[in-house]
Design a protein around this motif. Sequence first.
Motif, mmCIF file in Angstrom:
data_model
loop_
_atom_site.group_PDB
_atom_site.id
_atom_site.type_symbol
_atom_site.label_atom_id
_atom_site.label_comp_id
_atom_site.label_asym_id
_atom_site.label_seq_id
_atom_site.Cartn_x
_atom_site.Cartn_y
_atom_site.Cartn_z
ATOM 1 N N VAL A 101 79.975 31.117 30.571
ATOM 2 C CA VAL A 101 80.005 30.578 29.210
ATOM 3 C C VAL A 101 78.986 29.450 29.066
ATOM 4 O O VAL A 101 78.244 29.390 28.073
ATOM 5 N N LEU A 102 78.925 28.562 30.033
ATOM 6 C CA LEU A 102 77.965 27.457 29.969
ATOM 7 C C LEU A 102 76.529 27.974 29.976
ATOM 8 O O LEU A 102 75.689 27.476 29.217
ATOM 9 N N LEU A 103 76.245 28.965 30.798
ATOM 10 C CA LEU A 103 74.916 29.565 30.809
ATOM 11 C C LEU A 103 74.600 30.220 29.466
ATOM 12 O O LEU A 103 73.500 30.079 28.934
ATOM 13 N N ARG A 104 75.559 30.941 28.948
ATOM 14 C CA ARG A 104 75.363 31.696 27.713
ATOM 15 C C ARG A 104 75.098 30.786 26.514
ATOM 16 O O ARG A 104 74.308 31.110 25.637
ATOM 17 N N TYR A 105 75.753 29.654 26.476
ATOM 18 C CA TYR A 105 75.658 28.769 25.318
ATOM 19 C C TYR A 105 74.776 27.545 25.541
ATOM 20 O O TYR A 105 74.698 26.690 24.661
ATOM 21 N N GLN A 106 74.089 27.452 26.659
ATOM 22 C CA GLN A 106 73.333 26.236 26.935
ATOM 23 C C GLN A 106 72.218 25.973 25.930
ATOM 24 O O GLN A 106 71.796 24.842 25.752
ATOM 25 N N ARG A 107 71.747 26.996 25.266
ATOM 26 C CA ARG A 107 70.698 26.813 24.264
ATOM 27 C C ARG A 107 71.157 27.187 22.853
ATOM 28 O O ARG A 107 70.344 27.385 21.964
ATOM 29 N N GLU A 108 72.447 27.259 22.671
ATOM 30 C CA GLU A 108 73.018 27.615 21.362
ATOM 31 C C GLU A 108 72.942 26.403 20.441
ATOM 32 O O GLU A 108 73.596 25.388 20.667
ATOM 33 N N HIS A 109 72.153 26.511 19.385
ATOM 34 C CA HIS A 109 71.979 25.384 18.474
ATOM 35 C C HIS A 109 73.021 25.361 17.366
ATOM 36 O O HIS A 109 73.274 24.313 16.790
ATOM 37 N N GLY A 110 73.638 26.480 17.061
ATOM 38 C CA GLY A 110 74.585 26.537 15.963
ATOM 39 C C GLY A 110 76.034 26.426 16.383
ATOM 40 O O GLY A 110 76.921 26.649 15.564
ATOM 41 N N LEU A 111 76.285 26.083 17.635
ATOM 42 C CA LEU A 111 77.651 26.037 18.144
ATOM 43 C C LEU A 111 78.567 25.174 17.283
ATOM 44 O O LEU A 111 79.661 25.585 16.912
ATOM 45 N N LEU A 112 78.115 24.002 16.951
ATOM 46 C CA LEU A 112 78.974 23.064 16.241
ATOM 47 C C LEU A 112 78.967 23.271 14.735
ATOM 48 O O LEU A 112 79.772 22.692 14.022
ATOM 49 N N ALA A 113 78.076 24.115 14.234
ATOM 50 C CA ALA A 113 77.968 24.331 12.794
ATOM 51 C C ALA A 113 78.928 25.399 12.280
ATOM 52 O O ALA A 113 79.172 25.491 11.088
ATOM 53 N N ARG A 114 79.476 26.204 13.161
ATOM 54 C CA ARG A 114 80.346 27.299 12.742
ATOM 55 C C ARG A 114 81.770 26.817 12.501
ATOM 56 O O ARG A 114 82.241 25.909 13.154
ATOM 57 N N THR A 115 82.442 27.483 11.597
ATOM 58 C CA THR A 115 83.859 27.227 11.351
ATOM 59 C C THR A 115 84.635 28.297 12.105
ATOM 60 O O THR A 115 84.600 29.481 11.739
ATOM 61 N N GLN A 116 85.309 27.894 13.154
ATOM 62 C CA GLN A 116 85.919 28.859 14.073
ATOM 63 C C GLN A 116 87.041 29.669 13.435
ATOM 64 O O GLN A 116 87.222 30.841 13.755
ATOM 65 N N ALA A 117 87.784 29.084 12.512
ATOM 66 C CA ALA A 117 88.850 29.853 11.849
ATOM 67 C C ALA A 117 88.257 30.997 11.034
ATOM 68 O O ALA A 117 88.805 32.105 11.019
ATOM 69 N N LEU A 118 87.125 30.757 10.384
ATOM 70 C CA LEU A 118 86.466 31.827 9.636
ATOM 71 C C LEU A 118 85.912 32.896 10.578
ATOM 72 O O LEU A 118 85.966 34.090 10.272
ATOM 73 N N GLU A 119 85.397 32.455 11.723
ATOM 74 C CA GLU A 119 84.901 33.400 12.729
ATOM 75 C C GLU A 119 86.054 34.266 13.253
ATOM 76 O O GLU A 119 85.895 35.461 13.473
ATOM 77 N N TRP A 120 87.227 33.640 13.438
ATOM 78 C CA TRP A 120 88.396 34.374 13.893
ATOM 79 C C TRP A 120 88.824 35.409 12.836
ATOM 80 O O TRP A 120 89.131 36.554 13.164
ATOM 81 N N LEU B 283 86.551 26.775 23.403
ATOM 82 C CA LEU B 283 86.624 26.170 24.735
ATOM 83 C C LEU B 283 85.567 25.081 24.893
ATOM 84 O O LEU B 283 85.867 23.962 25.332
ATOM 85 N N LEU B 284 84.341 25.386 24.514
ATOM 86 C CA LEU B 284 83.266 24.402 24.628
ATOM 87 C C LEU B 284 83.485 23.210 23.715
ATOM 88 O O LEU B 284 83.264 22.058 24.115
ATOM 89 N N ILE B 285 83.948 23.464 22.499
ATOM 90 C CA ILE B 285 84.183 22.359 21.565
ATOM 91 C C ILE B 285 85.323 21.472 22.062
ATOM 92 O O ILE B 285 85.191 20.248 22.112
#
Length: 153
Positions: free
Chosen positions: A41-60, A83-85
């Motif tokens: 997970v850390l490798l996969r998201y290490q360059r993710e710029h939009g991680l904090l911009a998403r609304t996780q409930a809407l994604e769910w 998990l990351l947040i």
Amino acid sequence: MTEAKLRQGAALELWQALVREAADRHGQALAEAQEAYLVFVLLRYQREHGLLARTQALEWLHAQQQIGQQRADALRDVGDRCLLIAGLFPGLARRRRVSADYFIDLGRGAYAEVADSGRSATADLFAQLAAGYLGLVGTLRAMRPAPPDLQWA
């Protein structure tokens, strides 16, 4: 870990070393599958710029509209991002006026849904990740530096 050590080795090795050190500091050893997945997970998201911009409930909610592997992948992504947040960016919860438990519950639930709908090997892994979600969050939190007022206590 010294700065010189951080500059050596592949990203996989560096994340693995950081996860192991954090698990030791947290006082809870991770199962091999949990450790490997957390490193992934850390490798996969290490360059993710939009991680904090998403609304996780809407994604769910969007994931709930998918079927088959697309649904499982979307739920996995929600679980990973929560998990990351919850582990690395707990201040985001406060800024959004929700508790960190919100991200923990949503992420753990997403992993449990992947487990419930997955094949045997996938189901077992995600059931283990859902059951150990708090330990994974604690390990990530142990990777964060202590607040300045607690560093010398």
